[in-house]
Design a protein around this motif. Structure first.
Motif, PDB file in Angstrom:
ATOM      1  N   ALA A   8     -36.080  21.860 -12.387  1.00 22.15           N
ATOM      2  CA  ALA A   8     -35.248  21.882 -11.185  1.00 22.15           C
ATOM      3  C   ALA A   8     -34.527  20.543 -11.009  1.00 22.15           C
ATOM      4  O   ALA A   8     -35.037  19.495 -11.380  1.00 22.15           O
ATOM      5  CB  ALA A   8     -36.105  22.176  -9.950  1.00 22.15           C
ATOM      6  N   THR A   9     -33.340  20.612 -10.439  1.00 24.84           N
ATOM      7  CA  THR A   9     -32.596  19.390 -10.155  1.00 24.84           C
ATOM      8  C   THR A   9     -32.790  19.006  -8.691  1.00 24.84           C
ATOM      9  O   THR A   9     -33.146  19.843  -7.857  1.00 24.84           O
ATOM     10  CB  THR A   9     -31.090  19.574 -10.435  1.00 24.84           C
ATOM     11  OG1 THR A   9     -30.557  20.547  -9.527  1.00 24.84           O
ATOM     12  CG2 THR A   9     -30.836  20.014 -11.868  1.00 24.84           C
ATOM     13  N   SER A  11     -30.802  16.509  -5.681  1.00 26.39           N
ATOM     14  CA  SER A  11     -29.708  15.624  -5.280  1.00 26.39           C
ATOM     15  C   SER A  11     -29.847  15.299  -3.795  1.00 26.39           C
ATOM     16  O   SER A  11     -29.485  16.113  -2.948  1.00 26.39           O
ATOM     17  CB  SER A  11     -28.353  16.286  -5.545  1.00 26.39           C
ATOM     18  OG  SER A  11     -28.165  16.505  -6.926  1.00 26.39           O
ATOM     19  N   ALA A  26     -24.767  22.536  -4.867  1.00 23.64           N
ATOM     20  CA  ALA A  26     -25.926  23.120  -5.544  1.00 23.64           C
ATOM     21  C   ALA A  26     -25.494  23.842  -6.818  1.00 23.64           C
ATOM     22  O   ALA A  26     -26.138  23.736  -7.863  1.00 23.64           O
ATOM     23  CB  ALA A  26     -26.659  24.078  -4.607  1.00 23.64           C
ATOM     24  N   ASP A  29     -24.754  21.436  -9.612  1.00 22.73           N
ATOM     25  CA  ASP A  29     -26.003  20.935 -10.201  1.00 22.73           C
ATOM     26  C   ASP A  29     -26.579  21.944 -11.192  1.00 22.73           C
ATOM     27  O   ASP A  29     -27.087  21.561 -12.254  1.00 22.73           O
ATOM     28  CB  ASP A  29     -27.033  20.616  -9.116  1.00 22.73           C
ATOM     29  CG  ASP A  29     -26.758  19.298  -8.404  1.00 22.73           C
ATOM     30  OD1 ASP A  29     -25.799  18.579  -8.778  1.00 22.73           O
ATOM     31  OD2 ASP A  29     -27.512  18.973  -7.464  1.00 22.73           O
ATOM     32  N   LEU A  30     -26.484  23.237 -10.878  1.00 23.65           N
ATOM     33  CA  LEU A  30     -26.951  24.266 -11.816  1.00 23.65           C
ATOM     34  C   LEU A  30     -26.113  24.260 -13.096  1.00 23.65           C
ATOM     35  O   LEU A  30     -26.644  24.419 -14.200  1.00 23.65           O
ATOM     36  CB  LEU A  30     -26.902  25.648 -11.164  1.00 23.65           C
ATOM     37  CG  LEU A  30     -27.904  25.910 -10.036  1.00 23.65           C
ATOM     38  CD1 LEU A  30     -27.570  27.201  -9.302  1.00 23.65           C
ATOM     39  CD2 LEU A  30     -29.331  25.944 -10.573  1.00 23.65           C
ATOM     40  N   ALA A  33     -26.958  21.169 -15.188  1.00 19.94           N
ATOM     41  CA  ALA A  33     -28.262  21.345 -15.837  1.00 19.94           C
ATOM     42  C   ALA A  33     -28.201  22.328 -17.003  1.00 19.94           C
ATOM     43  O   ALA A  33     -29.186  22.513 -17.712  1.00 19.94           O
ATOM     44  CB  ALA A  33     -29.288  21.816 -14.807  1.00 19.94           C
ATOM     45  N   ALA A  78     -31.737  24.361  -7.913  1.00 15.60           N
ATOM     46  CA  ALA A  78     -31.076  23.085  -7.659  1.00 15.60           C
ATOM     47  C   ALA A  78     -31.275  22.757  -6.181  1.00 15.60           C
ATOM     48  O   ALA A  78     -30.774  23.471  -5.308  1.00 15.60           O
ATOM     49  CB  ALA A  78     -29.593  23.168  -7.996  1.00 15.60           C
ATOM     50  N   VAL A  80     -30.600  20.476  -3.058  1.00 17.54           N
ATOM     51  CA  VAL A  80     -29.629  19.520  -2.519  1.00 17.54           C
ATOM     52  C   VAL A  80     -30.008  19.238  -1.068  1.00 17.54           C
ATOM     53  O   VAL A  80     -30.188  20.169  -0.285  1.00 17.54           O
ATOM     54  CB  VAL A  80     -28.190  20.092  -2.595  1.00 17.54           C
ATOM     55  CG1 VAL A  80     -27.211  19.184  -1.872  1.00 17.54           C
ATOM     56  CG2 VAL A  80     -27.772  20.314  -4.040  1.00 17.54           C
ATOM     57  N   ARG A 136     -36.861  13.176  -7.106  1.00 16.79           N
ATOM     58  CA  ARG A 136     -37.047  14.537  -7.598  1.00 16.79           C
ATOM     59  C   ARG A 136     -38.528  14.903  -7.558  1.00 16.79           C
ATOM     60  O   ARG A 136     -38.905  16.004  -7.160  1.00 16.79           O
ATOM     61  CB  ARG A 136     -36.480  14.652  -9.014  1.00 16.79           C
ATOM     62  CG  ARG A 136     -36.599  16.031  -9.598  1.00 16.79           C
ATOM     63  CD  ARG A 136     -36.166  16.047 -11.082  1.00 16.79           C
ATOM     64  NE  ARG A 136     -36.515  17.316 -11.664  1.00 16.79           N
ATOM     65  CZ  ARG A 136     -37.752  17.669 -12.026  1.00 16.79           C
ATOM     66  NH1 ARG A 136     -38.751  16.839 -11.882  1.00 16.79           N
ATOM     67  NH2 ARG A 136     -37.981  18.857 -12.534  1.00 16.79           N
TER      68      ARG A 136
END
Length: 145
Positions: A8-9, A11, A26, A29-30, A33, A78, A80, A136
């Motif tokens: 998972a990310t 931010s 979001a 970010d996906l 990744a 993701a 956020v 994270r």
């Protein structure tokens, strides 16, 4: 729990002028990744434009997601956290500060991930821990609790 938390990310402190920008953050970010193709970002926004703020699942939390499709390469999340909350138009849970983009490779995984994420978010203090997470690891630990 089978949520894809290991990849998972996260931010924190993202600025978004409105819900579209928050959802796009979001989605991007996906994409970054490698979990989804760029078209998925537009699908996330279109889904809310067509269906309303269905993705606002708890006070201050939105989980935008679109249908499993060929643009989804792997299951992913993701997380956020916005620097300032934004309104999604939900009658009870606005404004939103935490946006968790979700991508799933199949309809079955989509439902499993949504159910598991709902359970994780329902645990006491999780949303507060997500909004104050600085790393994270802290965000992932909040969702694992």
């Amino acid at each position: 729990m089978t949520l894809p938390l290991d990849q998972a990310t996260f931010s924190p402190g993202v600025h978004a002028a409105d819900w579209r920008a928050a959802v796009r953050a979001a989605g991007v970010d996906l994409v970054t990744a490698g979990a989804v193709g760029r078209a998925y970002v537009d699908e996330l926004v279109q889904q809310i434009e067509q269906s309303g703020p269905y993705c606002v699942v708890a006070p201050g939390v939105a989980v935008p997601h679109a249908k499993a499709s060929a643009v989804v390469r792997r299951d992913a999340l993701a997380v956020v956290v916005l620097d300032e909350p934004v309104a999604f138009g939900h009658a009870h849970h606005d404004p939103v500060r935490v946006v968790i983009g979700l991508a799933a490779t199949s309809p079955k995984r989509h439902l499993q991930m949504l159910a598991e994420l709902a359970n994780a978010l329902d645990a006491s203090g999780v949303i507060d821990r997500l909004t104050t997470a600085a790393t994270r690891d802290e965000a992932i630990a909040a969702l694992r609790a």
